[in-house]
Design a protein around this motif. Structure first.
Motif, mmCIF file in Angstrom:
data_model
loop_
_atom_site.group_PDB
_atom_site.id
_atom_site.type_symbol
_atom_site.label_atom_id
_atom_site.label_comp_id
_atom_site.label_asym_id
_atom_site.label_seq_id
_atom_site.Cartn_x
_atom_site.Cartn_y
_atom_site.Cartn_z
ATOM 1 N N THR A 220 0.828 -1.211 0.000
ATOM 2 C CA THR A 220 0.000 0.000 0.000
ATOM 3 C C THR A 220 0.861 1.260 0.000
ATOM 4 N N ALA A 221 1.923 1.249 0.809
ATOM 5 C CA ALA A 221 2.808 2.420 0.840
ATOM 6 C C ALA A 221 3.508 2.623 -0.498
ATOM 7 N N LEU A 222 3.944 1.510 -1.126
ATOM 8 C CA LEU A 222 4.601 1.622 -2.430
ATOM 9 C C LEU A 222 3.646 2.169 -3.483
ATOM 10 N N ALA A 223 2.399 1.690 -3.475
ATOM 11 C CA ALA A 223 1.422 2.201 -4.437
ATOM 12 C C ALA A 223 1.139 3.679 -4.225
ATOM 13 N N ALA A 224 1.048 4.086 -2.953
ATOM 14 C CA ALA A 224 0.802 5.503 -2.673
ATOM 15 C C ALA A 224 1.973 6.367 -3.137
ATOM 16 N N CYS A 225 3.203 5.904 -2.891
ATOM 17 C CA CYS A 225 4.372 6.671 -3.342
ATOM 18 C C CYS A 225 4.430 6.756 -4.860
ATOM 19 N N SER A 226 4.101 5.647 -5.536
ATOM 20 C CA SER A 226 4.115 5.662 -7.002
ATOM 21 C C SER A 226 3.082 6.633 -7.554
ATOM 22 N N ALA A 227 1.879 6.610 -6.981
ATOM 23 C CA ALA A 227 0.841 7.530 -7.443
ATOM 24 C C ALA A 227 1.234 8.984 -7.194
ATOM 25 N N ALA A 228 1.823 9.245 -6.017
ATOM 26 C CA ALA A 228 2.246 10.617 -5.734
ATOM 27 C C ALA A 228 3.351 11.060 -6.684
ATOM 28 N N GLY A 229 4.299 10.142 -6.982
ATOM 29 C CA GLY A 229 5.368 10.491 -7.919
ATOM 30 C C GLY A 229 4.845 10.746 -9.317
ATOM 31 N N LEU A 230 3.865 9.936 -9.764
ATOM 32 C CA LEU A 230 3.295 10.144 -11.086
ATOM 33 C C LEU A 230 2.592 11.489 -11.186
ATOM 34 N N ILE A 231 1.790 11.813 -10.163
ATOM 35 C CA ILE A 231 1.074 13.090 -10.191
ATOM 36 C C ILE A 231 2.063 14.255 -10.169
ATOM 37 N N THR A 232 3.104 14.132 -9.331
ATOM 38 C CA THR A 232 4.110 15.202 -9.270
ATOM 39 C C THR A 232 4.827 15.363 -10.598
ATOM 40 N N GLY A 233 5.170 14.243 -11.245
ATOM 41 C CA GLY A 233 5.842 14.323 -12.540
ATOM 42 C C GLY A 233 4.982 14.965 -13.603
ATOM 43 N N VAL A 234 3.689 14.629 -13.621
ATOM 44 C CA VAL A 234 2.792 15.233 -14.616
ATOM 45 C C VAL A 234 2.665 16.732 -14.389
ATOM 46 N N VAL A 235 2.519 17.122 -13.110
ATOM 47 C CA VAL A 235 2.375 18.549 -12.813
ATOM 48 C C VAL A 235 3.639 19.317 -13.186
ATOM 49 N N LEU A 236 4.808 18.780 -12.800
ATOM 50 C CA LEU A 236 6.060 19.462 -13.131
ATOM 51 C C LEU A 236 6.316 19.466 -14.626
ATOM 52 N N GLY A 237 5.955 18.358 -15.295
ATOM 53 C CA GLY A 237 6.167 18.301 -16.740
ATOM 54 C C GLY A 237 5.315 19.311 -17.481
ATOM 55 N N ARG A 238 4.060 19.450 -17.075
ATOM 56 C CA ARG A 238 3.194 20.418 -17.744
ATOM 57 C C ARG A 238 3.616 21.846 -17.439
ATOM 58 N N SER A 239 4.116 22.062 -16.223
ATOM 59 C CA SER A 239 4.537 23.416 -15.884
ATOM 60 C C SER A 239 5.800 23.823 -16.621
ATOM 61 N N SER A 240 6.603 22.836 -17.086
ATOM 62 C CA SER A 240 7.850 23.167 -17.786
ATOM 63 C C SER A 240 7.618 23.507 -19.246
ATOM 64 N N VAL A 241 6.421 23.220 -19.797
ATOM 65 C CA VAL A 241 6.116 23.551 -21.181
ATOM 66 C C VAL A 241 5.627 24.991 -21.239
ATOM 67 N N PRO A 242 6.284 25.857 -21.988
ATOM 68 C CA PRO A 242 5.861 27.256 -22.014
ATOM 69 C C PRO A 242 4.520 27.417 -22.694
ATOM 70 N N ALA A 243 3.712 28.294 -22.149
ATOM 71 C CA ALA A 243 2.415 28.578 -22.749
ATOM 72 C C ALA A 243 2.592 29.384 -24.022
#
Length: 545
Positions: A220-243
């Protein structure tokens, strides 16, 4: 408090002889000699009789020595039993007999059950297999105890660490609930880590349950960490693309970034050039002016720079040359200069530029010509260097295959004669060599042939080239065809791949096109444009800048 009095306050259950709990996580040890005895069956029995209303049996006289016959000693199997209390394996001392203390530790003993001591008089602690181990940290109640007294030891109290608290959360409740019933086997040895299952269910092992809980928490802890890492990566990735609009026009030009809809703007500019360069009669002038006025802005030249009079003309070719020069002066929308190559009816070529504005890059509409067209010299001409072949020439092979293979193949291929093609094609020939031209051209005349091969490249110049089955070569052929539809001739070039099979050469593939390896170095034409080839055209020779 005595051991009997301690057991009276605790409920005990005695399991029958031969009972084995369902344990799969612990191997069955060899029989040992145990130095302590739990008289649960004798001390608790009177209280159980009183609780059940039964007449108790006569109270047994207290006996300081456990009233049971000590089981015979069973030695640990060893390669040589010489009667000693230990033996050596690879330099490691293995004790033959062990005793289990009340604190669940094992100590070395002899066959009679007497505790062994080391040279310093200290107790020898061992594991279940008789191997000596380091002495655990113990609190001894009576320091003067001897081996015959079987002293009682207890584990000192320690401050719980964070790991211990975490472990307590997932541990079994049997360790915490000291008031729960204690289980003993037929010899009076307590059975630890045993859970009582539900009625009708198989008994379970507490250690297994703890393992399952720990595994579930970890997953359960591993799944939670993976989900948090995925969400963080998507947010950071989208923020790095200039509008859109976040970079300047200079940066966009430097990195060739643009939101300009090139394809739609090219089509619109081609339509405008076609109307602009078409000079018709008096009846079409008015309609032409209306189209130009609707497509352009009022500030541009009236009627695209032509009003009336002169000869009638229309463009024969308008092709976008691939150039886009951004215009950054409009506060809204996007604009750019688009380059075109244009040919008019007199055979001359021109390069023209058209300024096009669009309101949105997402909609291929809302466009306008925002200025005057520009006319410059057409594409420049330059002298290429001679081409260097990758393979050396074999004149003997060219003379050998010209009339015996290449000419028959071209004749059959031009007519798509499958019967004749089968005589000159290899089994590995590709579909392009089998299809042919279907009779559009006939009567091939070989004007020039050059055969190059890897064997010729690897053979010294003063030696003849020898070939074996499987060797390949390429024939560069210039051919003049008769064209029946126009009653004319047409010269073309081909690269014919051949292979040696069973002592003869066969065709594998044919590719269209042939380069002039001499280039234009000997032409002496210098720099100029395509208009230099048109008689009477103004010269556009330059100095190469």
């Amino acid at each position: 408090m005595s051991k009997d009095a301690e057991l009276i306050d605790r409920a005990a259950v005695v399991l029958p002889d031969g009972f084995r709990p369902a344990r799969t996580d612990k191997r069955i040890p060899v029989r040992r000699i145990y130095a302590r005895f739990n008289p649960a069956r004798d001390s608790v029995q009177p209280h159980l009789h009183a609780l059940l209303g039964m007449s108790p049996d006569p109270e047994p006289q207290p006996d300081p020595v456990p009233a049971y016959e000590q089981p015979p000693a069973t030695p640990v199997p060893d390669p040589a039993d010489d009667g000693s209390d230990w033996y050596d394996i690879d330099g490691e001392r293995i004790y033959r007999w062990v005793l289990q203390t009340e604190d669940s530790h094992f100590i070395a003993s002899d066959a009679a059950g007497s505790e062994l001591r080391d040279e310093n008089g200290q107790r020898i602690y061992v594991d279940e297999d008789g191997r000596a181990i380091a002495a655990p940290e113990l609190h001894v109640d009576n320091a003067a105890s001897t081996a015959a007294d079987y002293p009682t030891t207890s584990t000192p109290t320690r401050k719980k660490s964070l790991f211990s608290r975490t472990k307590a959360l997932v541990s079994s409740d049997s360790d915490a609930n000291s008031s729960s019933a204690q289980l003993f086997d037929g010899n009076g040895v307590p059975i630890e880590d045993f859970d009582i299952g539900k009625v009708g269910k198989q008994p379970t092992v507490g250690r297994h349950n703890r393992g399952r809980r720990a595994l579930a928490i970890g997953v359960t802890a591993l799944a939670a960490c993976s989900a948090a890492g995925l969400i963080t990566g998507v947010v950071l990735g989208r923020s790095s693309v200039p509008a859109e609009g976040a970079i300047s026009a200079k940066e966009a030009a430097a990195y060739r970034l643009t939101t300009f809809p090139v394809n739609a703007a090219v089509g619109f500019a081609q339509q405008y050039l076609d109307v602009c360069l078409t000079h018709g009669d008096d009846e079409s002038v008015k309609r032409r002016e209306q189209l130009l006025q609707a497509m352009g802005t009022p500030g541009a030249a009236e009627s695209c720079g032509w009003t009336s009079g002169g000869l009638q003309q229309e463009p024969s070719m308008i092709v976008w040359d691939g150039t886009v020069s951004p215009i950054t002066e409009f506060p809204e929308g996007d604009a750019a200069y688009l380059g075109f190559t244009v040919s008019v009816s007199d055979g001359q070529y021109l390069s023209m530029s058209v300024p096009v504005w669009v309101r949105s890059s997402k909609v291929s509409n809302d466009m306008r010509i925002v200025g005057d067209i520009g006319v410059t010299a057409p594409m420049r001409l330059d002298n290429p260097p001679p081409a260097e072949p990758n393979l050396d020439e074999d004149p003997n092979l060219a003379a050998q295959t010209k009339d015996s293979l290449i000419r028959p193949f071209l004749a059959a291929w031009g007519a798509s004669d499958s019967g004749q093609l089968n005589l000159v094609l290899a089994d590995s020939a590709v579909a392009r060599a089998k299809t042919g031209l279907g009779g559009m051209v006939t009567n091939p005349k070989i004007d020039q042939i050059t055969v190059r091969s890897p064997r010729a490249t690897s053979t010294p110049a003063n030696q003849p080239v020898s070939y074996e089955d499987g060797n390949v070569a390429v024939a560069e052929v210039r051919v003049t065809w008769d064209v029946p539809s126009s009653e004319s001739t047409q010269t073309t070039g081909y690269r014919v791949e051949i292979v040696r099979h069973s002592g003869k050469w066969l065709v594998v593939d044919v590719r269209a096109g042939l380069i002039d390896r001499g280039g234009a170095a000997s032409s002496g034409s210098g720099l100029g444009s395509a208009n230099d080839l048109v008689p009477g055209a103004a010269s556009t020779r330059g100095n190469g800048e």
